[in-house]
Design an enzyme around this catalytic site. Structure first.
Site: not given
Length: 323
Positions: A32, A181
Site C-alpha cells: 500500500i 499484529y
C-alpha cells in the site's frame, strides 16, 4: 452557490496539485505504501520513501518515475525497529519543513516464535507502533514548520475486533501472531487520535488523521513489476473476492485523501466506502473502543516511557506556532 465557494467532489483519479509540498511515506517501497507514494507523486509534490532497504527503495523509485512523468521522488533509510536510528532521519530529509508523513510501514508475522527488536520490544508492537510514535516526535519540528501539516496513520480493519491489554502490550504473557499484529495496529490508531487531541490542546497547526485500507489483496492489485506482479491466473481466481475487497492501489486511497483533501480534519477516521472494505474513501464514525480516551492516555504514557520521547511535547501558540 458562487463558483468561488464550490468544491468539486473528490476524485481518486484526478488528484489536486501539491507542487512545492514534501511528503514522507514510511514503507513506501512496497504494498500500500508504494501506491500511496505513486499517487502522491502525480500531484507534483516531492515524495520521500522511508525504507530500511535502499535497494528496494531504488526499484520503487524507478517504477514511480516510469509511470509518473517528472516525478519528484527520493528515499531515506528508515528502520522503525531501531529507535536510535530515527534521530538522523530528520537531517537526512534535507528539508526545512514537512507537509505530511504517512505512517504506513509495518511488520506482520504469521507464525511463532515471538521476536523482538534490537531495543527489546516485541517486533510488531515495537515497529508498527513504537517506531512511528518515536518518529513523529523526531519529525515534529519539520511538521510544525509547515503551514498545515498532517500526520496520517494507516491502521487496519483487523484492529476493529481487537482490544488492547494494557498490562501486556508486548504480548509477553500470551503471544499469538495475528492477534499481536491486530493489537499493534490498534495501538497505532489510538496514537493517531490521541496525538490530534494533544496537538489541539497546544494550538498546533499540525493535524493527525487516522485511516485504514479496508481489505486489500495482492491478487487484486495492478502489476508493478518487480514490486508487484499479478498473473492472469491470480486475477481470475480473485475475481469473486472483488465483490467484497480490493487491491492495494485502492487501499491507498484513504491515506492519499487524508494527505491532500482540505476538507479532511484532524481527529477523523477515513476508510473505504463499502462496508469499510472496498470502494472510494469516506469518513467513518470513530470505532467505539477507539473513543476511549483513558486507554489512549495510558498507552501514550507507556509509549513515552518505552521510547524516551514525547510527540506531544510542543510549545504553545505563543512560542512559535502562530502564523
Amino acid at each position: 452557490m458562487s463558483s468561488a465557494s464550490f468544491t468539486p467532489p473528490w476524485n481518486v483519479r484526478r488528484l489536486p496539485r501539491a507542487d512545492g509540498s514534501v511528503f514522507l511515506v514510511t514503507g513506501g517501497n512496497a504494498g500500500i505504501g508504494y501506491f500511496v507514494a505513486e499517487q502522491l507523486s502525480a500531484t507534483g509534490a516531492t515524495v520521500v520513501l522511508g525504507s530500511r532497504e535502499p535497494a528496494k527503495a531504488d526499484v520503487a523509485m524507478a517504477s514511480i518515475r516510469a509511470r509518473v512523468a517528472g516525478a519528484r521522488v527520493r528515499a531515506v533509510r528508515l528502520d522503525l525497529a531501531d529507535l536510535s536510528s530515527l534521530r538522523p532521519v530528520v537531517e537526512s530529509l534535507g528539508v526545512d519543513r514537512l507537509d505530511a508523513v504517512v505512517h504506513n510501514a509495518g511488520v506482520a508475522l504469521d507464525d511463532p516464535p515471538r521476536r523482538e527488536t534490537g531495543d527489546g520490544h516485541e517486533l510488531m508492537f515495537g515497529t508498527n507502533h513504537l517506531g512511528h510514535f518515536a518518529l513523529t516526535a523526531r519529525l515534529m519540528p519539520l511538521l510544525s514548520a509547515a503551514p498545515a501539516a498532517r500526520v496520517v496513520t494507516v491502521g487496519s480493519f483487523a484492529a476493529k475486533s481487537e482490544r488492547l491489554d494494557l498490562d501486556d502490550l508486548q504480548s509477553g504473557n500470551d503471544y499469538r501472531p495475528k492477534r499481536s499484529y491486530g493489537r499493534s495496529k490498534l495501538a497505532q490508531m489510538y496514537f493517531g487520535f490521541e496525538l490530534d487531541r494533544r496537538l489541539r490542546a497546544v494550538g498546533s497547526r499540525v493535524a493527525s488523521v487516522v485511516v485504514h485500507p479496508g481489505g486489500a489483496l495482492d491478487s487484486l492489485t495492478p502489476s508493478r513489476p518487480p514490486i508487484q506482479v499479478r498473473t492472469a491466473g491470480a486475477r481470475l481466481s480473485a475475481a469473486p473476492a472483488a465483490l467484497l475487497v480490493q487491491g492495494k492501489h485502492a487501499g491507498a486511497w484513504p491515506a492519499v485523501r487524508a494527505v491532500l483533501d482540505p476538507a479532511v480534519d484532524g481527529g477523523q477516521l477515513w476508510g473505504p466506502r463499502v462496508f469499510g472494505l472496498r470502494g472510494e474513501p469516506r469518513r467513518e464514525r470513530v470505532w467505539n473502543h477507539l473513543a476511549d480516551v483513558s486507554v489512549a492516555a495510558r498507552l501514550w504514557d507507556t509509549s513515552r516511557d518505552l521510547t524516551g520521547v514525547d510527540p506531544g511535547d510542543l510549545p504553545g501558540p505563543s512560542e512559535g506556532h502562530m502564523p
